[in-house]
Design a protein around this motif. Structure first.
Motif, PDB file in Angstrom:
ATOM      1  N   UNK A 110       2.851  47.209 -34.376  1.00 40.03           N
ATOM      2  CA  UNK A 110       3.219  46.345 -35.494  1.00 40.03           C
ATOM      3  C   UNK A 110       4.630  46.639 -35.992  1.00 40.03           C
ATOM      4  N   UNK A 111       4.993  47.910 -36.029  1.00 38.60           N
ATOM      5  CA  UNK A 111       6.293  48.304 -36.565  1.00 38.60           C
ATOM      6  C   UNK A 111       7.437  47.855 -35.674  1.00 38.60           C
ATOM      7  N   UNK A 112       7.341  48.172 -34.391  1.00 39.27           N
ATOM      8  CA  UNK A 112       8.437  47.805 -33.498  1.00 39.27           C
ATOM      9  C   UNK A 112       8.545  46.294 -33.366  1.00 39.27           C
ATOM     10  N   UNK A 113       7.422  45.584 -33.537  1.00 36.32           N
ATOM     11  CA  UNK A 113       7.460  44.131 -33.498  1.00 36.32           C
ATOM     12  C   UNK A 113       8.094  43.508 -34.724  1.00 36.32           C
ATOM     13  N   UNK A 114       8.292  44.311 -35.775  1.00 35.03           N
ATOM     14  CA  UNK A 114       8.909  43.812 -37.007  1.00 35.03           C
ATOM     15  C   UNK A 114      10.279  44.423 -37.278  1.00 35.03           C
ATOM     16  N   UNK A 115      10.780  45.222 -36.345  1.00 34.70           N
ATOM     17  CA  UNK A 115      12.130  45.762 -36.492  1.00 34.70           C
ATOM     18  C   UNK A 115      12.203  47.132 -37.118  1.00 34.70           C
ATOM     19  N   UNK A 116      11.051  47.793 -37.316  1.00 35.28           N
ATOM     20  CA  UNK A 116      11.028  49.153 -37.858  1.00 35.28           C
ATOM     21  C   UNK A 116      11.036  50.134 -36.687  1.00 35.28           C
ATOM     22  N   UNK A 117      12.072  50.953 -36.599  1.00 41.02           N
ATOM     23  CA  UNK A 117      12.185  51.909 -35.504  1.00 41.02           C
ATOM     24  C   UNK A 117      11.329  53.137 -35.790  1.00 41.02           C
ATOM     25  N   UNK A 118      10.445  53.466 -34.843  1.00 41.66           N
ATOM     26  CA  UNK A 118       9.637  54.677 -34.929  1.00 41.66           C
ATOM     27  C   UNK A 118      10.099  55.641 -33.852  1.00 41.66           C
ATOM     28  N   UNK A 119      10.394  56.856 -34.261  1.00 34.43           N
ATOM     29  CA  UNK A 119      10.907  57.874 -33.336  1.00 34.43           C
ATOM     30  C   UNK A 119       9.923  59.032 -33.281  1.00 34.43           C
ATOM     31  N   UNK A 120       9.512  59.378 -32.071  1.00 35.54           N
ATOM     32  CA  UNK A 120       8.610  60.505 -31.856  1.00 35.54           C
ATOM     33  C   UNK A 120       9.400  61.692 -31.338  1.00 35.54           C
ATOM     34  N   UNK A 121       9.262  62.822 -32.024  1.00 30.31           N
ATOM     35  CA  UNK A 121       9.926  64.062 -31.622  1.00 30.31           C
ATOM     36  C   UNK A 121       8.923  65.206 -31.660  1.00 30.31           C
ATOM     37  N   UNK A 122       9.163  66.280 -30.904  1.00 29.31           N
ATOM     38  CA  UNK A 122       8.277  67.448 -30.954  1.00 29.31           C
ATOM     39  C   UNK A 122       8.231  68.044 -32.359  1.00 29.31           C
ATOM     40  N   UNK A 123       7.119  68.714 -32.664  1.00 27.26           N
ATOM     41  CA  UNK A 123       6.915  69.235 -34.009  1.00 27.26           C
ATOM     42  C   UNK A 123       7.995  70.217 -34.442  1.00 27.26           C
ATOM     43  N   UNK A 124       8.519  71.034 -33.515  1.00 27.19           N
ATOM     44  CA  UNK A 124       9.542  71.995 -33.916  1.00 27.19           C
ATOM     45  C   UNK A 124      10.826  71.289 -34.343  1.00 27.19           C
ATOM     46  N   UNK A 125      11.144  70.168 -33.669  1.00 30.56           N
ATOM     47  CA  UNK A 125      12.326  69.399 -34.063  1.00 30.56           C
ATOM     48  C   UNK A 125      12.089  68.671 -35.384  1.00 30.56           C
ATOM     49  N   UNK A 126      10.857  68.188 -35.570  1.00 32.74           N
ATOM     50  CA  UNK A 126      10.514  67.553 -36.846  1.00 32.74           C
ATOM     51  C   UNK A 126      10.681  68.551 -37.994  1.00 32.74           C
ATOM     52  N   UNK A 127      10.194  69.758 -37.805  1.00 35.06           N
ATOM     53  CA  UNK A 127      10.313  70.782 -38.843  1.00 35.06           C
ATOM     54  C   UNK A 127      11.777  71.098 -39.139  1.00 35.06           C
ATOM     55  N   UNK A 128      12.583  71.144 -38.089  1.00 40.58           N
ATOM     56  CA  UNK A 128      14.013  71.416 -38.269  1.00 40.58           C
ATOM     57  C   UNK A 128      14.673  70.297 -39.077  1.00 40.58           C
ATOM     58  N   UNK A 129      14.376  69.049 -38.741  1.00 39.42           N
ATOM     59  CA  UNK A 129      14.952  67.913 -39.464  1.00 39.42           C
ATOM     60  C   UNK A 129      14.406  67.830 -40.889  1.00 39.42           C
ATOM     61  N   UNK A 130      13.116  68.153 -41.031  1.00 31.98           N
ATOM     62  CA  UNK A 130      12.503  68.136 -42.350  1.00 31.98           C
ATOM     63  C   UNK A 130      13.202  69.131 -43.281  1.00 31.98           C
ATOM     64  N   UNK A 131      13.504  70.288 -42.756  1.00 33.54           N
ATOM     65  CA  UNK A 131      14.169  71.314 -43.558  1.00 33.54           C
ATOM     66  C   UNK A 131      15.560  70.855 -43.984  1.00 33.54           C
ATOM     67  N   UNK A 132      16.259  70.197 -43.095  1.00 37.61           N
ATOM     68  CA  UNK A 132      17.583  69.675 -43.448  1.00 37.61           C
ATOM     69  C   UNK A 132      17.476  68.563 -44.489  1.00 37.61           C
ATOM     70  N   UNK A 133      16.421  67.755 -44.374  1.00 44.63           N
ATOM     71  CA  UNK A 133      16.230  66.675 -45.342  1.00 44.63           C
ATOM     72  C   UNK A 133      15.957  67.220 -46.737  1.00 44.63           C
TER      73      UNK A 133
END
Length: 202
Positions: A110-133
């Motif tokens: 549903x998301x990609x069909x409406x123009x919302x980009x969903x990005x899947x990354x490994x959990x360690x990279x998510x944690x790294x980005x989360x910390x920066x956020x």
């Protein structure tokens, strides 16, 4: 649907797993088939108390994240019912991209069909980005053509996306728009059918 190529902006950390579509946009906001106006109901129970007052602890109510256009979330984002209003609400609020370890399949489509980009990354990279956020004033950059997410520290994280989805997002094509690219072929087919099977058009 607007083309998606490059996005820069603030990322809001939402470190919760299994955020379902009812949490994204509760059922009381599903009375419309319009794609606009749903942003006010986004994460309603998380954003507001029973009196309609903002919950100051919720990330999107905090001054540094009110205009976030990227969400960094936990595993299995968008699980639950198949309501298409969920990506509509995110987009109407201003969120253009969600980054998470995984997404529910129907929400993903549903998301990609409406123009919302969903990005899947490994959990360690998510944690790294989360910390920066969480680090206050920052800018994230997402380049769909290059398939990279670059955090405030300048490190680029590569992500995978199916070629057909990428093309539709880059061109801003939903299912109808993609079909209309073949308008000439459709017209030719219809004309040929009228000539060879005139009883169908009668």
């Amino acid at each position: 649907m607007e083309p998606f190529n490059r996005l820069e902006g603030r990322a809001a950390p939402l470190p919760l797993a299994n955020i379902d579509t009812d949490q994204i946009i509760p059922a009381q906001f599903l009375k419309t088939v319009e794609r606009t106006g749903l942003g006010k109901g986004l994460f309603n129970a998380m954003r507001y108390d029973d009196q309609g007052r903002e919950r100051p602890e919720f990330v999107l109510n905090q001054p540094g994240y009110r205009n976030a256009n990227i969400l960094i979330a936990g595993d299995n984002f968008g699980c639950g019912s198949s309501r298409e209003h969920a990506p509509w609400a995110l987009l109407d609020y201003g969120v253009k991209c969600v980054i998470a370890p995984s997404f529910a399949d129907i929400f993903f489509n549903n998301s990609t069909g409406n123009g919302l980009l969903l990005i899947t990354l490994p959990e360690d990279q998510i944690e790294h980005l989360m910390e920066q956020a969480r680090g206050g004033n920052h800018t994230f950059a997402i380049d769909l053509e290059a398939q990279t997410v670059t955090g405030p520290d300048g490190k680029a994280h590569s992500f995978e996306i199916e070629a057909g989805r990428k093309r539709k997002l880059l061109l801003g094509l939903d299912a109808i728009g993609e079909t209309l690219l073949h308008g000439g072929d459709i017209d030719s087919y219809e004309e040929k059918r009228r000539m060879t099977q005139p009883w169908i058009a009668a």
